[in-house]
Design an enzyme around this catalytic site. Structure first.
Site, short mmCIF file in Angstrom:
data_model
loop_
_atom_site.label_atom_id
_atom_site.label_comp_id
_atom_site.label_asym_id
_atom_site.label_seq_id
_atom_site.Cartn_x
_atom_site.Cartn_y
_atom_site.Cartn_z
N ARG A 43 47.00 17.08 11.00
CA ARG A 43 45.93 17.79 10.28
C ARG A 43 46.47 18.79 9.25
O ARG A 43 45.85 18.98 8.20
CB ARG A 43 45.04 18.51 11.31
CG ARG A 43 43.86 19.27 10.71
CD ARG A 43 42.92 19.79 11.79
NE ARG A 43 42.03 20.82 11.30
CZ ARG A 43 40.80 20.60 10.80
NH1 ARG A 43 40.31 19.39 10.76
NH2 ARG A 43 40.08 21.59 10.37
N ILE A 69 37.31 21.04 4.54
CA ILE A 69 37.65 20.13 5.63
C ILE A 69 36.91 20.67 6.85
O ILE A 69 36.93 21.88 7.11
CB ILE A 69 39.19 20.07 5.86
CG1 ILE A 69 39.54 19.19 7.07
CG2 ILE A 69 39.81 21.44 6.03
CD1 ILE A 69 41.07 18.97 7.24
N SER A 70 36.21 19.79 7.57
CA SER A 70 35.41 20.23 8.72
C SER A 70 36.31 20.78 9.82
O SER A 70 37.48 20.41 9.93
CB SER A 70 34.61 19.05 9.28
OG SER A 70 33.77 18.52 8.30
N GLN A 71 35.74 21.65 10.65
CA GLN A 71 36.51 22.20 11.77
C GLN A 71 36.79 21.09 12.79
O GLN A 71 36.03 20.12 12.88
CB GLN A 71 35.76 23.36 12.40
CG GLN A 71 34.47 22.98 13.07
CD GLN A 71 33.63 24.22 13.37
OE1 GLN A 71 32.98 24.77 12.49
NE2 GLN A 71 33.66 24.64 14.61
#
Ligand code: SAH
Length: 221
Positions: A43, A69-71
């Site tokens: 990530r 960017i999503s959690q």
């Protein structure tokens, strides 16, 4: 955590990933293919270099062009909701950093992804090549129109929030098929919907509140 001033090593990041996955399990993520994929996809490579230290924290992070960017939890939760099996075809709308795309690919899915921001599309393309991630079909364009030539899709995941469910996506969903999409009457706040198509019938289940960036396009904002 790393000693301040020192650049984190490969092993540091691997430990942070393992910790992130334990946290996801504690939060109720149980799909082993999702957990394994998130344990393996790096990530920190999908966030701007200056933010790499924070890549495994439970926050969305900016990726430029007003996008995020999503959690980790949201990525895990949406991936789990898809109930996907290796070999299925999945359409993702909103490639963004490419992180969710890479997780789906690592789950053994046949992934098609659409992004409307040219720079993000090409950055993700370069990143996949640099990381040795192959077999992802990418398109630059308006994802609210779907990707007709590649349809039907066993699964569809939309990672930006629009005012309603784009009809082309519903049409391009296979039967049986599952779609996970945030929908909200106002910008910045949506409800996550799980849409299922089965024997010609469409049912929707409303899940929790989420906050995605705007889905912009013909069938979006
Ligand atoms: N899945 C991404 C999330 C990125 S944020 C990740 O893991 O990083 C959502 C993305 O959707 C943004 O990159 C935004 O540009 C894109 N987007 C918004 N509307 C879109 C549309 N109509 N078609 C394709 N992409 C869209």
């Amino acid at each position: 955590m790393t000693v301040s001033g020192q650049h984190p090593t490969f092993a540091d990041f691997r430990r942070q990933r393992a910790r992130m996955v334990r946290r996801l399990e504690a939060q109720g993520i149980a799909d082993e293919s999702v957990l394994a994929a998130m344990r393996s996809v790096r990530r920190h490579c999908f966030v701007p270099e200056a933010l790499q230290d924070r890549a495994y924290e439970e926050h969305p992070l900016p990726i430029g062009f007003g996008q995020t960017i999503s959690q980790p939890y949201i990525v895990a939760y949406m991936s789990q909701l898809l109930e996907a099996k290796a070999g299925m075809t999945v359409l993702e709308i909103g490639t963004g950093s490419g992180y969710q795309t890479a997780v789906l690919r690592e789950m053994g899915l046949d992934v098609c992804t659409v992004e409307r921001v040219r720079e993000l599309h090409f950055a993700a393309r370069d990143l996949f090549a640099a990381l040795g991630i192959s077999g992802i079909r990418m398109r630059l364009g308006d994802g609210t129109l779907g990707w007709k030539e590649q349809s039907p899709f066993n699964r569809i995941i939309v990672t930006a929030g629009g005012p309603n469910l784009p009809l082309p996506l519903l049409e391009q969903l296979a039967d049986p098929g599952i779609m996970v999409i945030p929908v909200g009457q106002t910008r910045r706040e949506q409800k996550l919907l799980r849409i299922a198509k089965r024997e010609g019938r469409v049912t929707a289940r409303t899940l929790g509140n989420v906050a995605f960036v705007d889905l912009v396009g013909d069938h979006g904002w």
